[in-house]
Design a protein around this motif. Structure first.
Motif, PDB file in Angstrom:
ATOM      1  N   LYS A 387      19.969  29.973  22.130  1.00  0.00           N
ATOM      2  CA  LYS A 387      19.833  29.385  20.804  1.00  0.00           C
ATOM      3  C   LYS A 387      19.408  27.935  20.983  1.00  0.00           C
ATOM      4  N   GLN A 389      18.354  24.406  18.646  1.00  0.00           N
ATOM      5  CA  GLN A 389      18.547  23.913  17.276  1.00  0.00           C
ATOM      6  C   GLN A 389      18.274  22.424  17.227  1.00  0.00           C
ATOM      7  N   THR A 390      17.759  21.962  16.094  1.00  0.00           N
ATOM      8  CA  THR A 390      17.521  20.539  15.911  1.00  0.00           C
ATOM      9  C   THR A 390      17.638  20.190  14.432  1.00  0.00           C
ATOM     10  N   SER A 391      17.716  18.896  14.150  1.00  0.00           N
ATOM     11  CA  SER A 391      17.716  18.394  12.781  1.00  0.00           C
ATOM     12  C   SER A 391      16.586  17.393  12.652  1.00  0.00           C
ATOM     13  N   HIS A 469      17.703  21.336   9.138  1.00  0.00           N
ATOM     14  CA  HIS A 469      18.060  21.881  10.442  1.00  0.00           C
ATOM     15  C   HIS A 469      17.205  23.118  10.715  1.00  0.00           C
ATOM     16  N   ARG A 471      16.409  26.302  13.639  1.00  0.00           N
ATOM     17  CA  ARG A 471      17.026  27.000  14.760  1.00  0.00           C
ATOM     18  C   ARG A 471      16.119  28.119  15.249  1.00  0.00           C
ATOM     19  N   ASP A 473      16.486  31.557  17.573  1.00  0.00           N
ATOM     20  CA  ASP A 473      17.363  32.514  18.241  1.00  0.00           C
ATOM     21  C   ASP A 473      16.494  33.471  19.050  1.00  0.00           C
ATOM     22  N   GLU A 487      23.575  22.801   8.159  1.00  0.00           N
ATOM     23  CA  GLU A 487      23.990  23.318   9.460  1.00  0.00           C
ATOM     24  C   GLU A 487      25.116  24.348   9.346  1.00  0.00           C
ATOM     25  N   TRP A 490      22.729  29.350   7.004  1.00  0.00           N
ATOM     26  CA  TRP A 490      21.409  29.474   7.604  1.00  0.00           C
ATOM     27  C   TRP A 490      20.590  30.533   6.883  1.00  0.00           C
TER      28      TRP A 490
END
Length: 544
Positions: A387, A389-391, A469, A471, A473, A487, A490
Motif C-alpha cells: 500500500k 499513500q500520500t496527501s 489523500h 492511495r 493498493d 484519510e 476512502w
C-alpha cells in the motif's frame, strides 16, 4: 542453528551486482539506469541484512542523463577496493536502439563509501559492463565487452583487456580481445579474479531474460587463451522455469572474512504462472566451493548451477540495521535515501523541501513522456503486495496542470492517479495509463471514442480546495487507486489496473527494458507556468 540468507537479498530493481569486501564490511553496487543519483550501494556485515548507504554519481560532473532514452544511463557498475580507495567503474549509455550503443565508461574513486567521489576519469567507449581488476603485482587491468555494430557480425564481440595506469589516469598499452564466449553467446559482464595460479574470467551470457546464465573460464596467463568450464554453467535457471528465482546470471564472486566463497547474481521473480517480473531484476547470493580441479561450483545444488531461495550464511555475527520508517513526513532538509528522480543532476529545479515546512514541494515540469525534465520523486516497489499513500495540496488553474500518485516503470509504462481541473475550474481525480508500448500509448480508447493515453471512466469530482489523500493498493498483478478527503473514508476508483505492464517483459520489443516498478509522487505543468503541489507525507507499507 545455521543462519540462512533469504533471496533476493536486494529485492526490487537492483540489477547487475558487483560486490566489494573491505575487512568485515560487504558492499554491493547495482545499476540504476535513468534514475538519479546513479549507482546504488548497499552495505552488510553478515550477508543477511542490508541497507542502502550511498549513490555516488550525484552531481553533473559524474552523471548527466538528460535526454537519454528509457533504460539507458548507468549500466553494470563495478566496485573494488585497493590502495586505500574504493574504485567505482560505471557506464553511461546514451543510446542503445539500433546498431550503435554510445556507451561511455568512467572511473571514480573515494576513500569512504559514502563520501564525495572524485571527478570521473574517462576510460573508453568500446562497449559496456566494464570492470577493474587489481592484480597481485600491483598492475590494474580494465575489461569490458566490445560492441560490434557491423550488421554481419556478432554484436557481442568478446571481452577486451587493457592496462590502466593510475598515475597517468588513463588506459595504456595494447588492447587484447581475450575471450569470445561460449555457444550460449551474448557474452557480457566480465570480471577477473586470481585463484590458485589461475586467472578466472566470469561472464554473463544468454541475455538478461529467461535464458540468462553465469559462465566461467580460466587461464594461466592473463591474456589467455581461456578454457571454458567443463562443467557448463556456473549459475543458471534457464532449463528450470519452475524455480522461484529466474533470469539468474550477471554477477560477481567473493570471499568472506571467514574464508568462504560466495557469489552475488542478478535474478528475477515472475508472478506465479507468468513470465513478467514487475519487481524487476534483483540481487541474490549463492554459496559456492572450489572443486579439487579448481573450478567453482554452487553448493548443495541438486544440479550444479541452480539458484536457491535460501542459502547457508557464513559464520558471522548477525547485524541488523534500524528499520526504515513506513511513513515519511519530509521534516528533514534532504530527501530520504529511498527516493530517486529521473535523469537530471539538478533536482532543485523541480523539488523543494524548505518552501513549505514539513512538506515536499514539486514544481510542475514536462510531461510523463519527457526525457529531459520531469517532477517525479519515487521509490522502488520491493514486494508483490503493498500500500502506498500520500496527501497532496494542489490547486491547478488549467487542464495542463496535473499532480498525484504514480506507479511508474518508464515513459511508456505507468498508471497515474492524478488531480486536475476542468474548463469550469472544478477539481477532479482521474487515472491516466500508458500501456507498455510507445506504439500503443496513444491508442487507449476513451469513452467518447477518441484515442489517447487517458482513461477517464474513473473521474470523480473534488472540493475546490483542500488536501486530497491518494492511495495505491497493489496485490500482485492488480492495482486499485483510491482517494479520501480525511484519510478515514476512502473512495475506490472503479478500475482494476494491470500491474504486469510495469515489467521489463511487457510490450513490443520485449527484452529492451531493464529496470523495475516504482511508486511515487509527480507534478506536471505543460503550460509552462510552473504550478506546484505540496505533499505532506508518503507512506509505503509492504504486505507480502
Amino acid at each position: 542453528m545455521t543462519n540462512m540468507i533469504q533471496n533476493p537479498v536486494l529485492p526490487g530493481f537492483n540489477p547487475d551486482p558487483s560486490i566489494c569486501v573491505v575487512g568485515d564490511d560487504y558492499y554491493i553496487a547495482t545499476s540504476t539506469f535513468e534514475w538519479y543519483p546513479g549507482v546504488q550501494i548497499h552495505h552488510s556485515k553478515d550477508l543477511i541484512n542490508w541497507r542502502l548507504v550511498s549513490r555516488p554519481c550525484n552531481r553533473e560532473a559524474l552523471l548527466d542523463m538528460r535526454g537519454e532514452p528509457d533504460s539507458c544511463g548507468v549500466w553494470a557498475p563495478c566496485l573494488t577496493y585497493s590502495d586505500g580507495l574504493f574504485h567505482l567503474i560505471y557506464t553511461d549509455v546514451k543510446r542503445f536502439d539500433g546498431n550503435f550503443k554510445d556507451a561511455h565508461n568512467y572511473l571514480t574513486t573515494c576513500e569512504t563509501i559514502d563520501g564525495m567521489w572524485s571527478d570521473p576519469v574517462y576510460m573508453n567507449s568500446s562497449g559496456f559492463d566494464p570492470s577493474l581488476f587489481h592484480d597481485d603485482d600491483g598492475k590494474k587491468w580494465f575489461v569490458n565487452m566490445v560492441w560490434d555494430h557491423r550488421h554481419q557480425n556478432n554484436r557481442f564481440g568478446g571481452i577486451l583487456l587493457q592496462e590502466y595506469c593510475p598515475q597517468q589516469k588513463k588506459l595504456i598499452g595494447e588492447i587484447t580481445n581475450i575471450y569470445k564466449g561460449t555457444k550460449l553467446a551474448i557474452t557480457e559482464a566480465p570480471h577477473l579474479y586470481k585463484h590458485n595460479g589461475y586467472y578466472y574470467l566470469i561472464t554473463a551470457e544468454g541475455g538478461t531474460f529467461s535464458t540468462h546464465a553465469m559462465t566461467m573460464a580460466r587461464s594461466k596467463n592473463l591474456h589467455g587463451p581461456y578454457e571454458d568450464d567443463p562443467y557448463g554453467y556456473l549459475l543458471t535457471a534457464k532449463d528450470n522455469q519452475d524455480l522461484g528465482l529466474q533470469r539468474t546470471g550477471h554477477g560477481d564472486i567473493f570471499e568472506t572474512s571467514t574464508g568462504e566463497t560466495y557469489l552475488v547474481h542478478l535474478c528475477g521473480r515472475p508472478y506465479k504462472g507468468a513470465t513478467r517480473c514487475v519487481l524487476g531484476r534483483e540481487t541474490g547470493i549463492q554459496k559456492t566451493y572450489w572443486t579439487e580441479d579448481d573450478w567453482l561450483r554452487v553448493e548443495d545444488a541438486v544440479t550444479d548451477g541452480l539458484p536457491k531461495m535460501q542459502v547457508k550464511a557464513p559464520n558471522l555475527p548477525e547485524h541488523k540495521w534500524p528499520k526504515a520508517k513506513e511513513r515519511c513526513t519530509f521534516d528533514e532538509p534532504n530527501l530520504p535515501i529511498d527516493f530517486q528522480w529521473l535523469r537530471t543532476p539538478y533536482p532543485e529545479t523541480f523539488m523543494d523541501l524548505s518552501a513549505c515546512k514539513g512538506k515536499l514541494r514539486l514544481i510542475g515540469k514536462q510531461s510523463l513522456g519527457s526525457l529531459y525534465e520531469q517532477a517525479l520523486i519515487a521509490r522502488r516497489q520491493q514486494a508483490f503486495a503493498y500500500k502506498a499513500q500520500t496527501s497532496i495540496e494542489f490547486d491547478p488553474v488549467n487542464f495542463q496542470q496535473t499532480a498525484g500518485l504514480i506507479c511508474y516503470y518508464n515513459t511508456s509504462k505507468f498508471h497515474y492517479c492524478y488531480i486536475s481541473v476542468d474548463d469550469d475550474g472544478n477539481r477532479f481525480v482521474d487515472i491516466m495509463s500508458c500501456l507498455a508500448d510507445p506504439s500503443l500509448s496513444l491508442v487507449f480508447p476513451l469513452r467518447d471514442g477518441h484515442m489517447g493515453e487517458w482513461k477517464t471512466d474513473a473521474r470523480f469530482a473534488l472540493p475546490k480546495t483542500g488536501a486530497i489523500h491518494l492511495r495505491a493498493d497493489v496485490d500482485h498483478h492488480q492495482l486499485v487507486f483510491s482517494f479520501s478527503l480525511n484519510e478515514h473514508v476512502w473512495n475506490k476508483l472503479p478500475v482494476n489496473l494491470d500491474m504486469t505492464i510495469l515489467a521489463d517483459e511487457a510490450g513490443v520489443g520485449e527484452g529492451c527494458h531493464f529496470t523495475g516498478a516504482f511508486v511515487g509522487m509527480a507534478c506536471q505543468d505543460v503550460s509552462g507556468q510552473q504550478c506546484h503541489a505540496d505533499f505532506d507525507y508518503f507512506e509505503y507499507l509492504e504486505l507480502e
